[in-house]
Design a protein around this motif. Structure first.
Motif, short mmCIF file in Angstrom:
data_model
loop_
_atom_site.label_atom_id
_atom_site.label_comp_id
_atom_site.label_asym_id
_atom_site.label_seq_id
_atom_site.Cartn_x
_atom_site.Cartn_y
_atom_site.Cartn_z
N TRP A 77 0.82 -1.22 0.00
CA TRP A 77 0.00 0.00 0.00
C TRP A 77 0.85 1.26 0.00
CZ3 TRP A 77 -4.72 1.90 -0.74
CH2 TRP A 77 -5.03 3.15 -0.21
N SER A 81 -0.05 2.66 -3.71
CA SER A 81 -1.44 2.52 -3.27
C SER A 81 -2.39 2.41 -4.46
CB SER A 81 -1.83 3.72 -2.39
OG SER A 81 -1.70 4.93 -3.13
N GLN A 82 -2.16 3.21 -5.51
CA GLN A 82 -3.06 3.17 -6.66
C GLN A 82 -2.97 1.84 -7.41
OE1 GLN A 82 -5.44 5.59 -7.69
NE2 GLN A 82 -4.98 6.08 -5.55
N ILE A 85 -5.08 -0.53 -5.49
CA ILE A 85 -6.50 -0.29 -5.71
C ILE A 85 -6.95 -0.85 -7.05
CG2 ILE A 85 -8.18 1.55 -6.10
CD1 ILE A 85 -6.61 3.25 -4.07
N ALA A 92 -7.90 -2.12 0.09
CA ALA A 92 -7.41 -0.89 -0.52
C ALA A 92 -8.56 -0.03 -1.01
CB ALA A 92 -6.45 -1.21 -1.66
N ASN A 93 -9.53 -0.62 -1.69
CA ASN A 93 -10.68 0.14 -2.19
C ASN A 93 -11.55 0.68 -1.06
OD1 ASN A 93 -11.04 -0.02 -5.37
ND2 ASN A 93 -10.12 -1.95 -4.71
N PHE A 96 -9.68 3.64 0.40
CA PHE A 96 -9.71 4.74 -0.57
C PHE A 96 -11.05 5.47 -0.53
CE2 PHE A 96 -10.09 6.14 -5.16
CZ PHE A 96 -9.16 7.15 -5.06
N ASN A 101 -11.80 9.38 -1.54
CA ASN A 101 -11.07 9.06 -2.77
C ASN A 101 -9.82 9.93 -2.95
OD1 ASN A 101 -12.97 7.10 -3.40
ND2 ASN A 101 -14.19 8.47 -4.68
N VAL A 103 -6.14 10.61 -3.35
CA VAL A 103 -5.05 9.78 -3.87
C VAL A 103 -3.83 9.93 -2.98
CG1 VAL A 103 -3.54 9.36 -5.83
CG2 VAL A 103 -5.93 10.01 -6.21
#
Length: 424
Positions: A77, A81-82, A85, A92-93, A96, A101, A103
């Motif tokens: 993560w 992290s993206q 996701i 992770a989602n 987020f 949301n 980033v």
């Protein structure tokens, strides 16, 4: 008597030193080998812009985060992290979405050991709140009381001296009267004010003196109108120049950016405040208990800022409910006087403190200078024109310096005393 063996003493001392070192190390390293001090440094350099330990900021609070997630998942993560996701990872989602949301910056440069150090730092127990020391109100010296006592004693002494002098003068006059007999008694029959009124010269001189003295005092009183030197109004949100410009050394032009390009310095918008205070919701500096400037006081003022801009601390988002802040103006020139901040700040290179005083030491902003016409003229007469890296004045300076026969021109010699410069 048993003989002491000193041969093993160095070995025993070395063993004791090792035990103490290991004991000290337990306060710095966790059970898994993370370095708290290194973790704190990495946290402040990489994480503190968006995270706090015990309070939600742009991201969630991070104290105890190592107990909530698996270490391998945290490695993935923090580094990307993206990517985690997009892979469809449910944790992770969920994380987020829970943080609007937002980033998170990826940190592929951090090694697993670096992340271990950060997690060790965030796993430290929350420190106990410090007990606030109460200000001592008794037993100390009172400078104000002492000075008042001295003034009172001086006044009593002067009064006693006057009484003694009057007594002595009266006694002397009585003796003279007794010595001269009837002649003095006749002179005493005419009051002194009648003697004074019959003397036309004394009456003329006294009248002229009273008229001149009255005119002097009336002119001096009327000259104070509009001069607000020392004016320090209470603002709707307390702003400490001492903390911002002094302790944190924030450049004046960062907040008053228009001073470099405009006639006025401008009042900074609250968005400028939020550039920093979006992540600074608590005061962490020194307290002045005697004056009431405590941590709680400053935190409440920051809360007023959040309420004015409509900032929701818990959700880290703007609500859209804004409230205007009615700042009280401190420096106010009359309409017939022209002053351009950019000409002084950018072209002339004048420091802000030249007119506004040591603002970096002011807890409450006040008008430092009188801002009168005479004060401005004196400054123009005393201040030399700055020519270093200043092409604006090179040509005119070369011509006028020959005219006046000087090497360095003052602002007055450059035309700073012309009426039209300030009164247009």
């Amino acid at each position: 008597m048993k003989k002491v063996n000193y041969r093993n003493l160095p070995l025993k001392l070395s063993f004791l030193l090792l035990v103490l070192t290991l004991t000290f190390s337990t306060s710095i390293y966790s059970q898994e080998g993370g370095d708290v001090m290194a973790g704190e440094s990495l946290f402040k350099a990489n994480c503190a812009a968006c995270h706090k330990l015990d309070k939600k900021a742009t991201g969630p609070a991070l104290r105890g985060v190592a107990d909530k997630y698996e270490k391998e998942w945290l490695y993935a993560w923090i580094k990307d992290s993206q990517g985690l996701i997009k892979s469809g990872d449910s944790k992770a989602n969920e994380l987020f979405a829970a943080n609007n949301n937002s980033v998170m910056t990826s940190f592929p440069q951090l090694s697993d050991a670096d992340i271990d150090n950060i997690l060790t730092y965030t796993s430290q127990p929350k420190p106990e709140p410090k007990m606030k020391a109460l200000p001592i109100t008794g037993g100390g010296s009172n400078d104000s009381g002492a000075s008042n006592a001295i003034v009172l004693a001086a006044l009593v002494l002067v009064f006693l001296l006057l009484v003694i002098m009057l007594y002595l003068v009266n006694k002397t006059l009585t003796g003279i009267a007794k010595a001269n007999g009837v002649l003095v008694e006749k002179e005493k029959k005419m009051p002194i004010w009648k003697v004074f009124a019959k003397n036309q010269f004394l009456m003329l001189v006294s009248t002229i003196f009273l008229l001149l003295a009255g005119a002097y005092f009336v002119f001096g009183y009327l000259s104070q109108i509009g001069v607000d030197q020392g004016y320090a109004p209470v603002q709707p949100i307390h702003y400490s120049h001492k903390i911002h410009a002094g302790d944190n050394q924030i450049d004046c032009n960062y907040c008053h950016s228009s001073a470099r390009k405009s006639k006025t310095s401008g009042i900074p918008s609250l968005n400028v405040c939020m550039n920093c205070h979006k992540n600074i919701s608590e005061y962490a500096g020194e307290e002045d208990l005697e004056k009431g400037y405590t941590t709680d006081f400053y935190n409440k003022e920051i809360a007023k800022l959040y309420d004015a801009v409509g900032w929701d601390v818990d959700n880290q988002s703007y609500t859209g409910e804004e409230k205007p802040v009615k700042w009280v103006r401190i420096h106010n020139l009359p309409d017939f006087a022209y002053f351009n901040h950019s000409q002084h700040v950018t072209v002339a290179g004048v420091d802000c403190q030249k007119c506004h005083g040591p603002v970096e030491e002011m807890e409450i902003m006040e008008q430092f200078a009188p801002l009168t016409m005479g004060w401005c003229i004196d400054c123009h007469r005393e201040t030399n024109v700055n020519l270093k890296d200043n092409e604006y004045y090179e040509k005119i300076h070369a011509e006028l310096s020959k005219k006046f026969g000087v090497e360095q021109l003052t602002a007055a010699q450059m035309g700073g005393l012309e009426c039209g410069k300030c009164h247009y």
